[in-house]
Scaffold this active site. Structure first.
Site, PDB file in Angstrom:
ATOM      1  N   GLY A   1     -10.415  26.775 -45.262  1.00  0.00           N
ATOM      2  CA  GLY A   1      -9.437  25.905 -45.893  1.00  0.00           C
ATOM      3  C   GLY A   1      -9.919  24.476 -45.999  1.00  0.00           C
ATOM      4  O   GLY A   1      -9.185  23.537 -45.685  1.00  0.00           O
ATOM      5  N   SER A   2     -11.151  24.288 -46.477  1.00  0.00           N
ATOM      6  CA  SER A   2     -11.774  22.962 -46.417  1.00  0.00           C
ATOM      7  C   SER A   2     -11.982  22.318 -47.783  1.00  0.00           C
ATOM      8  O   SER A   2     -12.865  21.478 -47.941  1.00  0.00           O
ATOM      9  CB  SER A   2     -13.096  23.037 -45.663  1.00  0.00           C
ATOM     10  OG  SER A   2     -13.905  24.125 -46.084  1.00  0.00           O
TER      11      SER A   2
ATOM     12  N   ILE B   1      -7.227  17.895 -44.232  1.00  0.00           N
ATOM     13  CA  ILE B   1      -7.869  17.894 -42.925  1.00  0.00           C
ATOM     14  C   ILE B   1      -9.152  18.705 -42.949  1.00  0.00           C
ATOM     15  O   ILE B   1     -10.178  18.286 -42.397  1.00  0.00           O
ATOM     16  CB  ILE B   1      -6.895  18.435 -41.855  1.00  0.00           C
ATOM     17  CG1 ILE B   1      -5.761  17.424 -41.610  1.00  0.00           C
ATOM     18  CG2 ILE B   1      -7.626  18.725 -40.551  1.00  0.00           C
ATOM     19  CD1 ILE B   1      -4.663  17.932 -40.688  1.00  0.00           C
ATOM     20  N   GLY B   2      -9.127  19.872 -43.585  1.00  0.00           N
ATOM     21  CA  GLY B   2     -10.315  20.727 -43.618  1.00  0.00           C
ATOM     22  C   GLY B   2     -11.494  20.044 -44.272  1.00  0.00           C
ATOM     23  O   GLY B   2     -12.625  20.113 -43.776  1.00  0.00           O
TER      24      GLY B   2
ATOM     25  N   TYR C   1       6.625  28.278 -39.322  1.00  0.00           N
ATOM     26  CA  TYR C   1       5.365  27.545 -39.170  1.00  0.00           C
ATOM     27  C   TYR C   1       5.098  27.234 -37.698  1.00  0.00           C
ATOM     28  O   TYR C   1       4.007  27.485 -37.183  1.00  0.00           O
ATOM     29  CB  TYR C   1       5.441  26.250 -39.980  1.00  0.00           C
ATOM     30  CG  TYR C   1       4.278  25.308 -39.776  1.00  0.00           C
ATOM     31  CD1 TYR C   1       3.040  25.583 -40.351  1.00  0.00           C
ATOM     32  CD2 TYR C   1       4.414  24.143 -39.023  1.00  0.00           C
ATOM     33  CE1 TYR C   1       1.960  24.711 -40.170  1.00  0.00           C
ATOM     34  CE2 TYR C   1       3.358  23.268 -38.843  1.00  0.00           C
ATOM     35  CZ  TYR C   1       2.135  23.557 -39.419  1.00  0.00           C
ATOM     36  OH  TYR C   1       1.076  22.698 -39.239  1.00  0.00           O
TER      37      TYR C   1
END
Length: 264
Positions: A14-15, A19-20, A154
């Site tokens: 997930g980059s 953040i990723g 979540y």
């Protein structure tokens, strides 16, 4: 402190943004060969080029695969079978009344936020043990210890990540491999910006939306603002390093003091 990850390979799921992406840049800048991952091939390739440029010419590969599925996780493993550093960052979030969340959403959140990391850690961690060095990091959240009423599904997945990382750390005790969770607080990513618009109003300027959200919905924040992705990446970079050799089985907070607890 000089962190040198030369010769290490890092897989960051997930980059492609947020953040990723910040983590991928930080690791590449420190000398690691970084595998950038996302679902869309074009976007993932574009993100890989951006990470390489932003990191100052780091070695970056792009692998498009939806790690929320068993097939996607297998595809990422096939494309990048060896990793010294695994950062399980892929995740989804969203607000919904807890008694109105259908089974399919509970399962989607669990598969994306939890099982994706399980599948990749199951492949990579034993190989790290065989080499005598490795870092597995789950990107959790302050929601793991302070369940948000508007995002119970979540929060559930983020708490599960703490249990996972601790249990896996115990399994590989004394091997040179560490497993940890990093707990960001509310962070200004594209996804959170969209979330703010939904919560506060699309016509409210971002700076004002940020101020209102912190004041009204996260008043325990000691920063008084949203965290920036590179601030999270700094802690992940340290946790990925040789210098963090005595840090394992831990829940490491970079939450701006939002969680009003001494220990997660």
């Amino acid at each position: 402190m000089h962190i040198d990850l030369s010769g290490r390979t890092a897989v960051v799921t997930g980059s492609t943004s947020g953040i990723g992406r910040a983590i991928a840049v930080a690791l590449a800048r420190a000398g690691a060969e970084v595998v950038v991952n996302g679902r869309d091939p074009e976007r993932t390739a574009r993100a890989g080029r951006g990470v390489a440029e932003e990191s100052g010419g780091g070695t970056v590969r792009s692998v498009a695969a939806d790690v929320a599925t068993a097939e996607g996780a297998a595809a990422l493993v096939a494309a990048a079978p060896e990793a010294d550093i695994l950062v399980n960052n892929t995740g989804v979030f969203g607000a919904a009344p807890v008694f109105e969340i259908p089974d399919g959403e509970w399962l989607r959140f669990f598969e994306t936020n939890v099982l994706s990391g399980v599948r990749l850690a199951r492949h990579h961690t034993p190989r790290m043990v065989a080499r005598g060095w490795g870092r597995v990091i789950f990107i959790s959240s302050e929601s793991a210890v302070m369940t948000p009423t508007e995002m119970v599904h979540y929060g559930m997945t983020k708490t599960a990540q703490l249990a996972l990382s601790r249990g896996m750390a115990q399994e590989v005790a004394g091997t040179g491999v560490t497993v940890n969770s990093v707990l960001p607080g509310p962070t200004l990513t594209p996804g959170v910006e969209e979330f703010l618009r939904d919560r506060v109003g699309a016509d409210v300027p971002l700076e004002e939306a940020e101020r209102r959200f912190i004041a009204e919905e996260r008043p325990t924040s000691l920063l008084g603002r949203l965290i920036r992705p590179d601030e999270v990446a700094n802690l992940v970079l340290y946790t990925s390093s040789d210098q963090a050799s005595a840090t394992t089985g831990a829940a490491l907070r970079v939450d701006g003091g939002v969680a009003p607890t001494l220990i997660p």
